[in-house]
Design an enzyme around this catalytic site. Structure first.
Site, PDB file in Angstrom:
ATOM      1  N   THR A 177      52.728 -50.995  76.663  1.00 52.09           N
ATOM      2  CA  THR A 177      54.039 -51.385  76.110  1.00 52.09           C
ATOM      3  C   THR A 177      54.147 -51.611  74.469  1.00 52.09           C
ATOM      4  O   THR A 177      55.073 -51.152  73.693  1.00 52.09           O
ATOM      5  CB  THR A 177      54.454 -52.665  76.607  1.00 52.09           C
ATOM      6  OG1 THR A 177      54.898 -52.476  77.896  1.00 52.09           O
ATOM      7  CG2 THR A 177      56.024 -53.064  75.901  1.00 52.09           C
ATOM      8  N   SER A 217      48.829 -48.799  81.167  1.00 50.39           N
ATOM      9  CA  SER A 217      47.673 -49.189  81.693  1.00 50.39           C
ATOM     10  C   SER A 217      47.400 -49.312  83.156  1.00 50.39           C
ATOM     11  O   SER A 217      46.605 -49.447  83.847  1.00 50.39           O
ATOM     12  CB  SER A 217      47.269 -51.066  81.227  1.00 50.39           C
ATOM     13  OG  SER A 217      48.419 -51.645  82.066  1.00 50.39           O
ATOM     14  N   ASP A 240      49.721 -54.655  82.306  1.00 55.80           N
ATOM     15  CA  ASP A 240      49.827 -54.465  83.904  1.00 55.80           C
ATOM     16  C   ASP A 240      48.197 -54.745  84.498  1.00 55.80           C
ATOM     17  O   ASP A 240      48.246 -55.287  85.589  1.00 55.80           O
ATOM     18  CB  ASP A 240      50.488 -53.271  84.425  1.00 55.80           C
ATOM     19  CG  ASP A 240      51.907 -53.373  84.351  1.00 55.80           C
ATOM     20  OD1 ASP A 240      52.411 -54.289  84.169  1.00 55.80           O
ATOM     21  OD2 ASP A 240      52.487 -52.122  84.171  1.00 55.80           O
ATOM     22  N   CYS A 295      46.098 -67.715  96.782  1.00 56.82           N
ATOM     23  CA  CYS A 295      46.666 -68.683  95.877  1.00 56.82           C
ATOM     24  C   CYS A 295      46.255 -68.501  94.527  1.00 56.82           C
ATOM     25  O   CYS A 295      45.088 -68.202  94.250  1.00 56.82           O
ATOM     26  CB  CYS A 295      46.143 -70.069  96.465  1.00 56.82           C
ATOM     27  SG  CYS A 295      46.548 -70.483  98.053  1.00 56.82           S
TER      28      CYS A 295
HETATM   29  N1  ASP Z   1      53.330 -50.912  82.173  1.00 57.84           N
HETATM   30  C1  ASP Z   1      52.747 -51.247  81.031  1.00 57.84           C
HETATM   31  C2  ASP Z   1      51.469 -51.275  80.997  1.00 57.84           C
HETATM   32  O1  ASP Z   1      50.556 -51.895  81.499  1.00 57.84           O
HETATM   33  C3  ASP Z   1      53.340 -52.757  80.605  1.00 57.84           C
HETATM   34  C4  ASP Z   1      53.021 -53.583  79.540  1.00 57.84           C
HETATM   35  O2  ASP Z   1      52.321 -52.956  78.790  1.00 57.84           O
HETATM   36  O3  ASP Z   1      53.518 -54.600  79.509  1.00 57.84           O
HETATM   37  O4  ASP Z   1      51.046 -50.358  80.308  1.00 57.84           O
END
Ligand code: ASP
Length: 336
Positions: free
Chosen positions: A12, A58, A90, A272
């Site tokens: 992101t 990711s 992720d 958990c």
């Molecule tokens: N889908 C994105 C990733 O893992 C989510 C992020 O970066 O926050 O690349």
């Protein structure tokens, strides 16, 4: 002068809006950083940015990309005082766990970070996460693989993503934070790992068939029998509570026994978020122990998966892997 290498893998942090949703965009992040005055500040270490290709969400990370990231660090290990790996949130905890095993005798900070809101949007958490990660990488106090996010420095192989939309997206429930950023970055010195003797080197991972099975009420174990006994070499079972599974002796036991007889390593973790597995505390877990399953204690699933990849890739036989799974290698597990 201190110099940090930023390795941008995707995620992101450097994504832009496309008709199909946010996606990584070649060259965008470097352009953005060069435009921002913060990244010219003399309070920051010097930095270079290496952009991997292709940039990934990711969710698409595999062992192959972990090997590439480790190789990029290895090539430049002597040229920088530390590394910041920009990564999607992720699977960041999986990559941090994997790198903690792969980067052997690491004596420099390797800090994974990213953001929940991309740089291209207002209210982005990217700036703080990256600036603070650069400072931590230059400080040289945490000479291990860490994950920095939302003001907290976590041991990489203890981290887990626990919020899909919060800006403090990661926790390490079984390990105190290594540092917290307030007005200053305060390290918990006693928790930091001691310097490693020995020469830095990278152990590459092989795409070993590993599986994760989450137990749920009513699980029909016979449906899982073929993959558990024939296809997978390492299995992480996410059990209830302290290591408990339903079904008693009749259902799961023969499958586990057959899998173990085939050399599969079965590691028992808990679903958990916090606490540890104690095999044999209840009648519903003792048969896992008797059948020869490994106790994952307080390993996260992310760390257990990465550790299985690592130990199989090192070429150990299954009895050595079983014994190493229960021992702490690089801070991933608490031995009581
Ligand atoms: N889908 C994105 C990733 O893992 C989510 C992020 O970066 O926050 O690349």
């Amino acid at each position: 002068m201190k110099k940090v290498c930023i390795i941008y893998t995707g995620g992101t942090i450097g994504m832009t809006k496309t008709p199909k949703g946010y996606a990584p965009c070649k060259g965008f992040l470097k352009k953005k950083l060069l435009e921002m005055s913060d990244f010219k500040s003399d309070r920051l270490p010097a930095w270079d940015l290496v952009e991997l290709s292709p940039l990934l969400d990711s969710s698409n990370m595999t062992v192959h990309e972990w090997n590439i990231i480790a190789e990029e660090i290895e090539k430049r290990y002597n040229d920088y005082c530390g590394f910041v790996i920009l990564h999607g949130t992720d699977t960041m905890a999986y990559t941090a766990s994997a790198l903690s095993f792969m980067l052997e005798n690491l004596n420099k900070p390797v800090i994974l970070t990213g953001s929940q809101i991309p740089f291209c949007e207002i209210r982005s958490d990217a700036l703080d996460n990256l600036i603070e990660s650069l400072m931590i990488a230059a400080d040289g106090k945490a000479n291990e693989v860490c994950l920095y996010f939302g003001g907290r420095l976590l041991r990489g192989n203890r981290a887990t993503k626990y919020s899909a939309d919060g800006l403090e997206a990661f926790k390490s429930p079984n390990c105190l934070y290594l540092a917290q950023a307030g007005i200053d970055i305060k390290y918990s010195e006693a928790l930091l790992r001691k310097p490693n003797a020995g020469e830095f080197h990278v152990t590459k991972l092989a795409p070993v068939p590993i599986g994760v099975i989450k137990i749920f009420p009513g699980i029909q174990f016979d449906l899982f029998a073929p993959i558990m006994t024939e296809s997978l070499r390492g299995i992480v079972i996410e059990t209830f509570g302290a290591g408990n599974v339903p079904g008693g002796e009749n259902q799961l036991l023969p499958i586990i026994k057959k899998a173990i007889a085939n050399g599969t390593v079965i590691t028992v973790c808990t679903q958990c978020p916090s606490g540890r597995v104690t095999l044999g505390a209840y009648e519903t877990s003792i048969m896992l122990k008797d059948a020869g399953a490994v106790c994952g204690y307080d390993l996260t699933t992310e760390a257990a998966v990465a550790k299985l990849y690592y130990l199989f890739s090192c070429g150990y036989d299954s009895s050595a892997i079983k014994s190493l799974m229960e021992k702490d290698i690089c801070g991933e597990l608490t031995q009581l």
